[in-house]
Design an enzyme around this catalytic site. Structure first.
Site, PDB file in Angstrom:
ATOM      1  N   GLY A  10       0.820  -1.216   0.000  1.00 60.30           N
ATOM      2  CA  GLY A  10       0.000   0.000   0.000  1.00 60.30           C
ATOM      3  C   GLY A  10       0.856   1.268   0.000  1.00 60.30           C
ATOM      4  O   GLY A  10       2.088   1.215  -0.092  1.00 60.30           O
ATOM      5  N   TYR A  11       0.160   2.386   0.124  1.00 59.94           N
ATOM      6  CA  TYR A  11       0.816   3.703  -0.005  1.00 59.94           C
ATOM      7  C   TYR A  11       1.889   3.909   1.075  1.00 59.94           C
ATOM      8  O   TYR A  11       3.083   4.065   0.756  1.00 59.94           O
ATOM      9  CB  TYR A  11      -0.275   4.779   0.068  1.00 59.94           C
ATOM     10  CG  TYR A  11       0.207   6.201   0.174  1.00 59.94           C
ATOM     11  CD1 TYR A  11       1.234   6.682  -0.651  1.00 59.94           C
ATOM     12  CD2 TYR A  11      -0.381   7.085   1.078  1.00 59.94           C
ATOM     13  CE1 TYR A  11       1.648   8.005  -0.558  1.00 59.94           C
ATOM     14  CE2 TYR A  11       0.025   8.401   1.169  1.00 59.94           C
ATOM     15  CZ  TYR A  11       1.046   8.862   0.357  1.00 59.94           C
ATOM     16  OH  TYR A  11       1.451  10.158   0.459  1.00 59.94           O
ATOM     17  N   ASP A  31       0.108  -8.997   2.017  1.00 67.80           N
ATOM     18  CA  ASP A  31      -0.959  -8.095   1.580  1.00 67.80           C
ATOM     19  C   ASP A  31      -1.973  -8.913   0.772  1.00 67.80           C
ATOM     20  O   ASP A  31      -1.593  -9.858   0.071  1.00 67.80           O
ATOM     21  CB  ASP A  31      -0.387  -6.964   0.708  1.00 67.80           C
ATOM     22  CG  ASP A  31      -1.276  -5.722   0.678  1.00 67.80           C
ATOM     23  OD1 ASP A  31      -0.829  -4.658   1.133  1.00 67.80           O
ATOM     24  OD2 ASP A  31      -2.435  -5.834   0.193  1.00 67.80           O
ATOM     25  N   ASN A  32      -3.250  -8.549   0.851  1.00 71.84           N
ATOM     26  CA  ASN A  32      -4.247  -9.243   0.019  1.00 71.84           C
ATOM     27  C   ASN A  32      -4.531  -8.467  -1.271  1.00 71.84           C
ATOM     28  O   ASN A  32      -5.401  -8.869  -2.038  1.00 71.84           O
ATOM     29  CB  ASN A  32      -5.549  -9.484   0.795  1.00 71.84           C
ATOM     30  CG  ASN A  32      -6.278  -8.198   1.145  1.00 71.84           C
ATOM     31  OD1 ASN A  32      -5.789  -7.114   0.839  1.00 71.84           O
ATOM     32  ND2 ASN A  32      -7.431  -8.325   1.769  1.00 71.84           N
ATOM     33  N   ASN A  35      -6.328  -3.139  -2.071  1.00 66.62           N
ATOM     34  CA  ASN A  35      -6.217  -1.719  -2.428  1.00 66.62           C
ATOM     35  C   ASN A  35      -4.808  -1.373  -2.907  1.00 66.62           C
ATOM     36  O   ASN A  35      -4.325  -0.257  -2.691  1.00 66.62           O
ATOM     37  CB  ASN A  35      -6.584  -0.854  -1.210  1.00 66.62           C
ATOM     38  CG  ASN A  35      -6.881   0.578  -1.598  1.00 66.62           C
ATOM     39  OD1 ASN A  35      -7.489   0.829  -2.642  1.00 66.62           O
ATOM     40  ND2 ASN A  35      -6.443   1.532  -0.790  1.00 66.62           N
ATOM     41  N   SER A 124      -4.373   6.443  13.871  1.00 67.85           N
ATOM     42  CA  SER A 124      -4.721   7.629  13.092  1.00 67.85           C
ATOM     43  C   SER A 124      -5.117   8.766  14.015  1.00 67.85           C
ATOM     44  O   SER A 124      -5.689   8.540  15.096  1.00 67.85           O
ATOM     45  CB  SER A 124      -5.908   7.281  12.185  1.00 67.85           C
ATOM     46  OG  SER A 124      -6.465   8.436  11.627  1.00 67.85           O
ATOM     47  N   TYR A 148     -14.622   3.674  10.825  1.00 71.64           N
ATOM     48  CA  TYR A 148     -13.196   3.480  10.523  1.00 71.64           C
ATOM     49  C   TYR A 148     -12.348   3.860  11.735  1.00 71.64           C
ATOM     50  O   TYR A 148     -11.472   3.100  12.178  1.00 71.64           O
ATOM     51  CB  TYR A 148     -12.786   4.325   9.307  1.00 71.64           C
ATOM     52  CG  TYR A 148     -11.295   4.516   9.212  1.00 71.64           C
ATOM     53  CD1 TYR A 148     -10.465   3.463   8.841  1.00 71.64           C
ATOM     54  CD2 TYR A 148     -10.696   5.739   9.543  1.00 71.64           C
ATOM     55  CE1 TYR A 148      -9.081   3.624   8.796  1.00 71.64           C
ATOM     56  CE2 TYR A 148      -9.323   5.911   9.495  1.00 71.64           C
ATOM     57  CZ  TYR A 148      -8.523   4.851   9.126  1.00 71.64           C
ATOM     58  OH  TYR A 148      -7.154   5.014   9.089  1.00 71.64           O
ATOM     59  N   LYS A 152      -9.744   1.722  14.629  1.00 66.86           N
ATOM     60  CA  LYS A 152      -8.403   2.086  15.111  1.00 66.86           C
ATOM     61  C   LYS A 152      -8.397   2.167  16.636  1.00 66.86           C
ATOM     62  O   LYS A 152      -7.459   1.709  17.293  1.00 66.86           O
ATOM     63  CB  LYS A 152      -7.974   3.441  14.519  1.00 66.86           C
ATOM     64  CG  LYS A 152      -7.783   3.440  13.023  1.00 66.86           C
ATOM     65  CD  LYS A 152      -6.633   2.552  12.606  1.00 66.86           C
ATOM     66  CE  LYS A 152      -6.411   2.532  11.118  1.00 66.86           C
ATOM     67  NZ  LYS A 152      -5.495   1.451  10.709  1.00 66.86           N
ATOM     68  N   TYR A 176      -1.023   8.761  12.895  1.00 67.37           N
ATOM     69  CA  TYR A 176      -0.615   9.606  11.762  1.00 67.37           C
ATOM     70  C   TYR A 176      -1.596  10.741  11.584  1.00 67.37           C
ATOM     71  O   TYR A 176      -2.803  10.562  11.710  1.00 67.37           O
ATOM     72  CB  TYR A 176      -0.628   8.857  10.429  1.00 67.37           C
ATOM     73  CG  TYR A 176      -0.059   7.482  10.381  1.00 67.37           C
ATOM     74  CD1 TYR A 176       0.931   7.056  11.250  1.00 67.37           C
ATOM     75  CD2 TYR A 176      -0.512   6.602   9.400  1.00 67.37           C
ATOM     76  CE1 TYR A 176       1.442   5.778  11.147  1.00 67.37           C
ATOM     77  CE2 TYR A 176      -0.004   5.328   9.287  1.00 67.37           C
ATOM     78  CZ  TYR A 176       0.975   4.913  10.179  1.00 67.37           C
ATOM     79  OH  TYR A 176       1.460   3.644  10.058  1.00 67.37           O
ATOM     80  N   PHE A 177      -1.073  11.871  11.110  1.00 63.04           N
ATOM     81  CA  PHE A 177      -1.950  12.981  10.736  1.00 63.04           C
ATOM     82  C   PHE A 177      -2.275  12.813   9.243  1.00 63.04           C
ATOM     83  O   PHE A 177      -2.783  11.787   8.853  1.00 63.04           O
ATOM     84  CB  PHE A 177      -1.367  14.307  11.239  1.00 63.04           C
ATOM     85  CG  PHE A 177      -1.677  14.421  12.731  1.00 63.04           C
ATOM     86  CD1 PHE A 177      -1.089  13.537  13.641  1.00 63.04           C
ATOM     87  CD2 PHE A 177      -2.661  15.281  13.195  1.00 63.04           C
ATOM     88  CE1 PHE A 177      -1.456  13.529  14.995  1.00 63.04           C
ATOM     89  CE2 PHE A 177      -3.028  15.288  14.553  1.00 63.04           C
ATOM     90  CZ  PHE A 177      -2.422  14.419  15.445  1.00 63.04           C
TER      91      PHE A 177
END
Ligand code: NAD
Ligand code: WQD
Length: 337
Positions: A10-11, A31-32, A35, A124, A148, A152, A176-177
């Site tokens: 991912g990203y 990873d699946n 995304n 997050s 969501y 978290k 994370y911001f």
């Protein structure tokens, strides 16, 4: 160390895998691909000049996950894998709890079984909810306002209870911001599927001609220019924050929480104008109504990460936009370009 990175294609995961390889760690990705694509890992390996193993495994499949622990001797886990779209989580809460919380429970049980008890978890800023004063400090009460965010929060609770119950666990909760930008090579970056939910990927797609104009969600907030303020963090700084947190927790048991942000707010229009600078011309936009659930402003108190990890952000908003633009311009359709 040999690090298992869940969500490593991912990203944020792909940038962190690169930082880990550069720091001399061995990396194994699970990873699946729900995304992401394996192409990101191929490029990371190319950039690093070092190999990384890949397992196409879904964390909700406990048996497949265990077989990964069976095949490799793992020292620590960085856990990115999860679904992350706030709006989608409101429509499909069951899927979000099952995937994010359920997948994490499988991961933790497998780690415990195989004696791997060091984890860095992607939390997050959304866990701070709507009632905390800004800037957000780690010791504040948390309380997310969407499914969501609650996944978290629940995972943070599980990890906190685990750390309290068993002193062999080494746990980092990283809040994370707003991650943006891309690796300066322009080879890896964020590749959203469908219409981007987030500001900078949307602006980037306007700039590359895939979207007509940016809709600015609200111009009448009580902020200097009327648009919302957020704490944007360059994804490479964020990746380095994981390496620092991993080094810290490796030798310190217990549960540790850090905000990863810059400590300052930037408005939607400031971000748009910085991106225009990177592109070299103005971009079309329209100020429209507010988006439900948006807070006017928030940013991190980033002093704990500096004190404990000697980590702070190094990259400016201009660099975030320049790097994000290089990635988007070179890969107009993301990894499928
Ligand atoms: P991403 O979607 O690019 O990466 C998440 C990866 O997890 C994807 O590659 C996806 O295929 C994988 N995945 C999802 N469910 C899985 C499962 N059940 N099994 C295996 N793999 C699975 O997102 P990202 O932006 O890189 O975010 C990484 C993490 O950071 C996520 O947990 C996200 O919630 C968190 N986070 C992201 C942001 C942000 O704005 N990008 C902000 C705060 C926190
Ligand atoms: C930033 C600003 C929008 C798109 C989200 C998640 C959060 C975290 C980070 C994972 C806001 C405005 C946006 C657009 C706009 N992710 N905007 N037009 O909402 O701060 O945080 O991503 O944990 O949980 O909620 O980020 O990038 O969506 O929005 O005007 O097309 O840009 O209103 O003010 P946000 P964002």
């Amino acid at each position: 160390m040999r690090i298992l990175v869940t969500g490593g294609t991912g990203y944020i995961g792909s940038h962190t895998v690169l930082s880990l390889l550069e720091a001399g760690h061995e990396v194994l990705v699970v990873d699946n691909l729900v995304n992401s694509s394996e192409e990101s890992l191929r490029r990371v390996v190319e950039l690093a000049g070092k190999a990384a193993a890949f397992h196409h495994v879904d964390l909700v499949d406990a048996g497949a996950l265990e077989s990964v622990f069976d095949q490799h001797s793992i020292d620590a886990v960085i856990h990115f894998a999860g679904l992350k779209a706030v709006g989608e989580s409101v429509e499909e809460p069951l899927n979000y709890y099952y995937n994010n919380v359920g997948g994490t429970l499988n991961l933790l049980r497998a780690m415990d079984k195989y004696g791997v008890r060091s984890i860095v978890f992607s939390s997050s800023a959304t866990v701070y909810g709507e009632h905390n004063p800004i800037p957000y400090v780690e010791k504040m009460e948390i309380g997310a306002n969407n499914p969501y965010g609650r996944t978290k929060e629940q995972i943070e609770d599980v990890l906190t209870d685990l750390g309290a119950a068993d002193e062999r666990w080494h746990i980092a909760l990283l809040r994370y911001f707003n991650p943006v930008g891309a690796h300066p090579s322009g080879r890896i970056g964020e590749d959203p599927q469908g219409i981007p939910n987030n500001l900078v990927p949307y602006i980037a797609q306007v700039a590359v001609g895939r979207r007509e104009k940016l809709m600015v969600f609200g111009g009448d907030y009580d902020t200097p220019d009327g648009t919302c303020l957020r704490d944007y963090i360059h994804v490479v700084d964020l990746a380095e924050g994981h390496v620092a947190a991993l080094d810290y927790v490796a030798v310190r048991p217990g549960v540790h929480r850090w905000n990863l942000g810059s400590g300052k707010g930037t408005s939607v229009l400031e971000m748009l104008h910085a991106f225009e600078q990177a592109v070299g011309h103005a971009l079309p936009y329209e100020i429209t109504g507010r988006r439900a659930g948006d807070l006017p402003a928030f940013w991190a108190d980033a002093s704990s990460a500096l004190a404990d990890l000697s980590w702070s952000t190094t990259k400016t908003v201009d660099q975030m936009c320049e790097d994000h633009w290089r990635w988007q311009k070179n890969n107009p359709l993301g990894y499928s370009s």
